[in-house]
Design an enzyme around this catalytic site. Structure first.
Site, mmCIF file in Angstrom:
data_model
loop_
_atom_site.group_PDB
_atom_site.id
_atom_site.type_symbol
_atom_site.label_atom_id
_atom_site.label_comp_id
_atom_site.label_asym_id
_atom_site.label_seq_id
_atom_site.Cartn_x
_atom_site.Cartn_y
_atom_site.Cartn_z
ATOM 1 N N HIS A 143 0.819 -1.214 0.000
ATOM 2 C CA HIS A 143 0.000 0.000 0.000
ATOM 3 C C HIS A 143 0.850 1.259 0.000
ATOM 4 O O HIS A 143 0.654 2.170 -0.800
ATOM 5 C CB HIS A 143 -0.928 -0.005 1.215
ATOM 6 C CG HIS A 143 -1.695 1.249 1.351
ATOM 7 N ND1 HIS A 143 -1.286 2.300 2.148
ATOM 8 C CD2 HIS A 143 -2.824 1.664 0.733
ATOM 9 C CE1 HIS A 143 -2.144 3.284 2.039
ATOM 10 N NE2 HIS A 143 -3.092 2.925 1.184
ATOM 11 N N CYS A 174 -3.727 34.411 -15.744
ATOM 12 C CA CYS A 174 -2.534 34.417 -14.901
ATOM 13 C C CYS A 174 -2.850 34.110 -13.450
ATOM 14 O O CYS A 174 -2.085 34.428 -12.569
ATOM 15 C CB CYS A 174 -1.788 35.730 -15.025
ATOM 16 S SG CYS A 174 -2.734 37.142 -14.479
#
Ligand code: ADP
Ligand code: MG
Ligand code: MG
Length: 946
Positions: A457, A834
């Site tokens: 895991h 932006c």
């Protein structure tokens, strides 16, 4: 009636949305003739229905499930709960996108006391009895944990107790008698915890298990994973029900997990792990340390031979690296799962390039294969080679997820989170990780585990997150309870510093210096292809030459946002800036601004130099002025002294700057409206810097872009623009040099977006400031939203942070409106974005779809934006192509002829209509003329009479 259930042989790989990834691939493997135990898949739509029906499985769906149980029984010649030939099944989750370890699976379902007894009675082999009890105790354990949510730990404790009682180390050493006892203890534990008996009816077990899988779609760790990986809640999970094959049958059996290429490096070689006499979850959970897949060749030559052929078939079929789960029962191979394997960013690049070189994929496909979010990890630091040479590892585990990490040791996921929140860099050290640890793993620089292999895991999750991970360091003597461990003869405590290398698996005492990663080789190749296929430009948000250079290295084609205010905070300037703010007259203010001007000009010159002629957009002063003034008594006194003003006067100026809601206050171009001299100074600095660089590098053809922030009204923009233009032109006249420049604005208020046609007339460019636009569109502040957004996620009102992932329905709609209106009123307008969103893949795709010219993002996100822009362009192109193809394919020869005939007829009718109407008109005209003539005659007549 809707079809809610599909046999594996009714599906295929293209049905992933309906059948989930696991189900679709089980179907596909069935279709290409691979050995898959034959079962069925309950669709993702059934899961959605389950939630719509208030978390119940309705009768129609359950009815179909039972119908398919009967089909499965018939196909396999076994029956649920049968005492002669019992059918045991696994019930497995499987969503559209792979979410390893996030949801639930139950194995060996269908066992009860009677079935167990009958199975044992039917097989004289004494080893068989052990197998049956092993399966039974596994089933009780998994069912209790997954379906009824009785903690795993109770059962693990019982196993541990049994092992120590018997003096054995591994579960394989337990006898049939031991396991039988364990099964009994497990059932008692179940009753103790839940106050009722373990369900013995296989059909009831099945119903409960299916429900549990549906329910697991909404468990906390799945919700976190989905948010991190952009997986919508609405998708739901499918449920796969299939006959068990038994890797725990005997020593002629086993189970394994393998990759066709190395998921850490991308190298083309079979990689994986195999565990004899075991069931699937044993490998992943790291219960015993498995053997490398190559060893399987000696132990199970026929199955191994067949498996390598399967690998080849699957790679060719899917044209990608495969991650497979399989089981060998009595030396016979069964395939239980395949999928395109998760991989590190580095491996992803190598595999994509290799697949192109092997002629399996086109360049476009290679570009589309890379998850842009993954690139991040490549841009992060590695150990400094020199420092590393000098260091001696004190231990070694498996290099499970590459990169370098150093930090303070913590022992729990919660501690990792807490320490990280207070700014500490930590390495999470655990016996093994479990899915509940996911948030803590994210907070750590790296993860070190004692148990577990490359497919444990910890390893899988860390690779997905791009976190460095070393797993399976068995030399660590761990004492989790007392938060300490020892390794290499030294004891380590919470807070001690270590470094781990996720590539080599080495573990070091203390902190080792790290350096930036290099981005050559495959990275460069893929980026080259990305640049070839993208249509949007990618710029960066940078205020310093150093940031700008970094961004250029990473492929930025200009600066989309230079925030000038950041330049005022440095120590030598803040004084002058405060002087400017505290001015009582325009003259005083101008005097202060004159002092700032040379600094600004120099800043801009340096930026222009760093950008080597690429476009640079400079945004004028944006934040409210109160951000620049001191708050501490001492600092105020100093300021007053240096300004030669009274403390009271300075205090009253500072007080006058106070605003109840500064983000909606006196900021952006509102500052330029009230203090035009600030805009004038900034304009001079921009133009003078450009002129001076132009002299040095005429070949760069400097064309500075001046960006005015926070416009909400065309007239205010026009007012500020006029100041800019007058100032710039005066500068140019004085210098007698030629220089072109642009003036544009940010679109970051809803009103600016709504009136973009008016604003666009006089703007050379727009740039979306989606941080402000998002906060103003929602009407909540970015700085405060965190407090309540979690409740919105929990209640499924929102799935993502709108400041990280653009809200396309609301904010996006405003953007689209602004683009369309702006371009209509000004065809020359160029438009970019932006905000933070400029580096988020799904947002970039959206920007591409509404026709933006560029995205601008922080330097380290530039490669992500380049790749995302390319993927968006490729996808758009594909869709266009598909639309064309599907039109063509729909229209056969016969239809074409009919369409042509229809068009001809329409044309004839139109012609006829035109002629007729001309005739009618002519006749009408003649009638009219005659009428008028008649009237005139009547009129004349009547005059004559009078
Ligand atoms: P996950 O999505 O967490 O990998 P899976 O549904 O793939 O969960 O199941 C985990 C493991 O259980 C598989 O890798 C496989 O080894 C084992 N398994 C699942 N179904 C069967 C089956 N029908 N027969 C034998 N083993 C199975
Ligand atoms: Mg699996
Ligand atoms: Mg803004």
């Amino acid at each position: 009636m809707k079809k809610w259930v599909y046999l594996f042989n009714e599906g295929n790989a293209d049905m992933r949305n309906l059948l989930g990834g696991k189900g679709a691939n089980l179907a596909e493997m069935t279709n290409i003739g691979l050995p898959v135990p034959q079962g069925f898949t309950i669709t993702t739509e059934a899961c959605t229905q389950y939630y719509e029906d208030g978390r119940t499985i309705n009768e129609e769906i359950m009815g179909q499930v039972m119908e398919y149980v009967a089909k499965m029984e018939e196909y396999n010649g076994k029956k649920f709960g049968d005492l002669k030939n019992p059918l045991l099944v696994s019930v497995r989750s499987g969503a559209r996108a792979s979410m390893p370890g996030m949801m639930d699976t139950i194995l060996n379902l269908g066992l009860n006391e009677d079935v167990v007894a009958a199975m044992i009675a039917g097989n004289p082999d004494p080893k068989f009895e052990r197998f049956v009890y092993d399966s039974y105790r596994r089933f009780i354990q998994m069912f209790s944990d997954v379906v009824m949510e009785v903690g795993k730990k109770y059962f693990e404790k019982l196993i541990d107790d049994m092992k120590s009682e018997k003096g054995v180390k591994y579960d394989v050493d337990l006898t049939a008698e031991d396991l039988k006892k364990l099964a009994g203890q497990f059932k008692e534990e179940y009753k103790k915890q839940l106050g009722k008996d373990f369900p013995s009816d296989p059909v009831e077990q099945l119903k409960l298990a299916i429900e549990a899988v549906f329910r697991s779609w909404d468990n906390p760790r799945a919700n976190v994973y989905r948010r991190d990986n952009d997986i919508p809640y609405s998708w739901g999970t499918a449920v796969n029900v299939m006959p068990m094959v038994f890797g725990n049958l005997n020593n002629e059996s086993g189970t394994g997990v393998a990759f066709t290429r190395d998921p850490a490096t991308g190298e083309k070689k079979l990689m994986g792990e195999f565990l004899k006499n075991a069931q699937g979850e044993d490998v992943v959970a790291g219960v015993r340390t498995p053997m490398p897949i190559s060893q399987m060749e000696q132990e199970f030559p026929e199955a191994f031979e067949q498996f390598t052929q399967v690998c080849e078939t699957l790679e060719k079929h899917y044209r990608d690296m495969q991650d497979m789960e399989f089981t060998v029962e009595n030396r016979k191979l069964y395939m239980l799962q395949c999928r395109n394997g998760k991989r590190t960013a580095q491996a992803a690049l190598k595999i994509a390039c290799d697949l192109v070189d092997e002629g399996m994929r086109t360049e476009e496909e290679a570009v589309a294969m890379i998850d842009p979010r993954n690139l991040d990890t490549l841009l992060h630091p590695q150990f400094d080679t020199e420092a590393l040479k000098a260091a001696t590892p004190m231990g070694k585990g498996l290099g499970a997820s590459p990169g370098a990490a150093c930090g303070k040791i913590v022992f729990t996921a919660d501690d990792a989170q807490a320490w990280n929140a207070r700014g500490e860099q930590v390495v999470l050290v655990r016996l093994e990780t479990s899915p509940e640890d996911i948030t803590g793993m994210k907070s750590a620089q790296g993860i070190l585990t004692v148990r577990g292999g490359m497919t444990s895991h910890a390893a899988v999750v860390a690779r997905g997150m791009g976190r460095c991970c070393v797993s399976g360091c068995g030399d660590i003597i761990m004492d989790e309870e007392n938060k300490r461990f020892s390794l290499g003869g030294k004891e380590f405590h919470e807070g001690d510093e270590i470094s781990i290398d996720g590539t080599t698996g080495n573990i070091y005492d203390g902190l080792i210096k790290t350096v930036d990663a290099s981005i050559a080789g495959d990275f460069d190749r893929i980026m080259g292809w990305a640049d070839k296929y993208r249509t949007m430009k990618v710029r960066t948000n940078a205020d310093t030459p150093a940031d700008a250079k970094k961004a250029r290295e990473l492929g930025a084609e200009g600066i989309g946002l230079c925030r000038t205010e950041h330049m005022f905070f440095s120590e030598d300037r803040i004084e002058i800036f405060r002087e400017m703010i505290c001015s009582d007259t325009v003259e005083e203010r101008e005097k202060a601004l004159d002092k700032i001007l040379p600094y600004q000009q120099k800043d801009f010159e340096e930026l222009y130099e760093a950008l080597e002629g690429c476009p640079v957009t400079i945004r004028f002063l944006d934040p409210p002025l109160h951000e620049f003034v001191p708050q501490e008594e001492d600092d105020i006194r100093k300021l007053a002294f240096s300004l030669g003003k009274s403390i009271e006067r300075v205090k009253s100026i500072i007080a006058s700057l106070h605003e109840f809601n500064p983000m909606m206050g006196h900021r952006g171009l509102r500052l330029a409206v009230t203090y035009p001299e600030i805009a004038r100074m900034q304009t001079k600095a921009v133009i003078r810097a450009a002129l001076s660089i132009n002299k040095k590098h005429p070949e760069w053809n400097m064309k500075p872009e001046i960006m005015i922030p926070l416009t909400s009204e065309a007239k205010e923009y026009d007012y500020v623009k006029k100041i800019v233009v007058e100032t710039a032109d005066a500068e140019l006249n004085a210098s007698e040099e030629e220089l072109q420049y642009e003036v544009g604005t940010m679109i970051e208020t809803p009103r600016a977006a709504i009136t973009a046609d008016a604003i666009g007339k006089d703007a050379d460019f727009f740039c979306f400031g989606t941080n402000d636009l998002t906060q103003m569109t929602y009407g909540f502040s970015r700085d405060d939203a965190g407090k309540f957004l979690n409740a919105y996620y929990d209640k499924k009102i929102m799935e993502n942070d709108p400041f990280a992932k653009l809200d396309q329905e609301g904010v996006g709609r405003l953007m689209k409106m602004a683009v369309d209106m702006g371009k209509e009123s000004n065809t020359e307008l160029h438009i970019g974005i932006c905000g933070e969103h400029g580096g988020d893949p799904s947002s970039v795709e959206f920007c591409n779809s509404i026709g933006l010219d560029y995205v601008s993002c922080s330097p380290y996100r530039v490669p992500i934006a380049r790749l995302s822009a390319a993927q968006a362009a490729i996808k758009q192109n594909e869709e266009k192509q598909k639309a064309k193809c599907s039109w063509k394919s729909v229209v056969d020869e016969d239809t074409k002829q009919k369409l042509k005939d229809a068009a001809d007829r329409a044309q004839a009718v139109a012609k006829d209509l035109a002629e007729t109407s001309a005739e009618v008109a002519k006749a009408g005209l003649a009638g009219l003329k005659a009428g008028i003539e008649e009237a005139r005659r009547a009129f004349n007549e009547s005059i004559k009479k009078d």
